[in-house]
Design a protein around this motif. Structure first.
Motif, PDB file in Angstrom:
ATOM      1  N   MET A 133       0.955  -1.190  -0.080  1.00 54.71           N
ATOM      2  CA  MET A 133      -0.053  -0.048   0.015  1.00 54.71           C
ATOM      3  C   MET A 133       1.011   1.339  -0.074  1.00 54.71           C
ATOM      4  N   SER A 134       0.431   2.146  -0.935  1.00 51.62           N
ATOM      5  CA  SER A 134       1.337   3.520  -0.985  1.00 51.62           C
ATOM      6  C   SER A 134       1.092   4.285   0.237  1.00 51.62           C
ATOM      7  N   ASN A 135       1.786   5.160   0.509  1.00 48.67           N
ATOM      8  CA  ASN A 135       1.575   6.261   1.689  1.00 48.67           C
ATOM      9  C   ASN A 135       0.125   6.880   1.190  1.00 48.67           C
ATOM     10  N   GLN A 136       0.156   7.358   0.106  1.00 50.13           N
ATOM     11  CA  GLN A 136      -1.130   8.064  -0.415  1.00 50.13           C
ATOM     12  C   GLN A 136      -2.574   7.093  -0.110  1.00 50.13           C
ATOM     13  N   ASP A 137      -2.327   5.727  -0.169  1.00 50.94           N
ATOM     14  CA  ASP A 137      -3.474   5.000   0.117  1.00 50.94           C
ATOM     15  C   ASP A 137      -3.767   4.871   1.495  1.00 50.94           C
ATOM     16  N   LEU A 138      -2.584   4.981   2.253  1.00 53.82           N
ATOM     17  CA  LEU A 138      -2.778   4.669   3.677  1.00 53.82           C
ATOM     18  C   LEU A 138      -3.432   5.902   4.531  1.00 53.82           C
ATOM     19  N   ILE A 139      -3.072   7.018   3.764  1.00 53.48           N
ATOM     20  CA  ILE A 139      -3.653   8.350   4.138  1.00 53.48           C
ATOM     21  C   ILE A 139      -5.076   8.452   3.829  1.00 53.48           C
ATOM     22  N   ALA A 140      -5.589   8.014   2.743  1.00 58.23           N
ATOM     23  CA  ALA A 140      -6.875   7.920   2.304  1.00 58.23           C
ATOM     24  C   ALA A 140      -7.654   6.712   3.180  1.00 58.23           C
ATOM     25  N   TYR A 141      -7.161   5.794   3.376  1.00 55.06           N
ATOM     26  CA  TYR A 141      -7.831   4.724   4.419  1.00 55.06           C
ATOM     27  C   TYR A 141      -7.982   5.293   5.709  1.00 55.06           C
ATOM     28  N   HIS A 142      -6.968   5.797   6.183  1.00 59.33           N
ATOM     29  CA  HIS A 142      -7.191   6.338   7.769  1.00 59.33           C
ATOM     30  C   HIS A 142      -8.037   7.387   7.743  1.00 59.33           C
ATOM     31  N   ALA A 143      -7.975   8.420   6.980  1.00 61.32           N
ATOM     32  CA  ALA A 143      -8.915   9.644   6.820  1.00 61.32           C
ATOM     33  C   ALA A 143     -10.531   9.085   6.457  1.00 61.32           C
ATOM     34  N   THR A 144     -10.554   7.997   5.794  1.00 59.38           N
ATOM     35  CA  THR A 144     -12.038   7.553   5.421  1.00 59.38           C
ATOM     36  C   THR A 144     -12.559   6.851   6.636  1.00 59.38           C
ATOM     37  N   ARG A 145     -11.697   6.120   7.321  1.00 60.55           N
ATOM     38  CA  ARG A 145     -12.174   5.492   8.692  1.00 60.55           C
ATOM     39  C   ARG A 145     -12.328   6.227   9.676  1.00 60.55           C
ATOM     40  N   SER A 146     -11.477   7.301   9.909  1.00 61.88           N
ATOM     41  CA  SER A 146     -11.522   8.111  10.844  1.00 61.88           C
ATOM     42  C   SER A 146     -13.133   8.972  10.801  1.00 61.88           C
ATOM     43  N   ARG A 147     -13.413   9.262   9.827  1.00 64.19           N
ATOM     44  CA  ARG A 147     -14.531  10.041   9.259  1.00 64.19           C
ATOM     45  C   ARG A 147     -15.938   8.976   9.729  1.00 64.19           C
ATOM     46  N   LYS A 148     -15.614   8.000   9.078  1.00 63.95           N
ATOM     47  CA  LYS A 148     -16.573   6.892   9.231  1.00 63.95           C
ATOM     48  C   LYS A 148     -16.788   6.466  10.849  1.00 63.95           C
ATOM     49  N   GLU A 149     -15.844   6.207  11.544  1.00 59.06           N
ATOM     50  CA  GLU A 149     -16.020   5.905  13.055  1.00 59.06           C
ATOM     51  C   GLU A 149     -16.573   7.133  13.949  1.00 59.06           C
ATOM     52  N   LEU A 150     -16.186   8.357  13.579  1.00 56.76           N
ATOM     53  CA  LEU A 150     -16.758   9.618  13.886  1.00 56.76           C
ATOM     54  C   LEU A 150     -18.095   9.747  13.896  1.00 56.76           C
ATOM     55  N   SER A 151     -18.654   9.588  12.726  1.00 51.08           N
ATOM     56  CA  SER A 151     -20.093   9.289  12.286  1.00 51.08           C
ATOM     57  C   SER A 151     -20.830   8.417  13.156  1.00 51.08           C
ATOM     58  N   LEU A 152     -20.277   7.129  13.036  1.00 47.75           N
ATOM     59  CA  LEU A 152     -20.743   6.033  13.960  1.00 47.75           C
ATOM     60  C   LEU A 152     -20.930   6.392  15.343  1.00 47.75           C
ATOM     61  N   GLY A 153     -20.107   7.119  15.626  1.00 49.15           N
ATOM     62  CA  GLY A 153     -19.889   7.394  17.099  1.00 49.15           C
ATOM     63  C   GLY A 153     -20.758   8.535  17.571  1.00 49.15           C
ATOM     64  N   LEU A 154     -21.016   9.472  16.703  1.00 50.82           N
ATOM     65  CA  LEU A 154     -22.170  10.304  16.968  1.00 50.82           C
ATOM     66  C   LEU A 154     -23.336  10.092  16.993  1.00 50.82           C
ATOM     67  N   MET A 155     -23.647   9.087  15.927  1.00 54.04           N
ATOM     68  CA  MET A 155     -25.045   8.630  15.795  1.00 54.04           C
ATOM     69  C   MET A 155     -25.522   7.351  16.762  1.00 54.04           C
ATOM     70  N   SER A 156     -24.533   6.967  17.528  1.00 49.42           N
ATOM     71  CA  SER A 156     -24.996   5.868  18.284  1.00 49.42           C
ATOM     72  C   SER A 156     -25.888   6.242  19.632  1.00 49.42           C
TER      73      SER A 156
END
Length: 60
Positions: free
Chosen positions: A1-24
């Motif tokens: 996985m390239s560095n840009q792929d890792l950045i995109a992955y962690h950015a997406t996961r961070s936003r997704k988990e934030l959204s799930l946490g706020l809606m729970s």
């Protein structure tokens, strides 16, 4: 996985988990999602070469 792929992955996961946490409806689940979000955000900052914020931008 390239560095840009890792950045995109962690950015997406961070936003997704934030959204799930706020809606729970369950406090334990919300805390878990928000903790995961902060871990992904910290890794994102590390990959981008910048320090993570000392405090989150909001408090629940």
């Amino acid at each position: 996985m390239s560095n840009q792929d890792l950045i995109a992955y962690h950015a997406t996961r961070s936003r997704k988990e934030l959204s799930l946490g706020l809606m729970s409806d369950n406090m334990a689940a919300a805390r878990s999602h928000l903790k995961l979000s902060s871990l992904h955000y910290a890794r994102l900052c590390e990959l981008e070469g910048r320090p993570p914020r000392a405090r989150p931008p909001f408090v629940l």
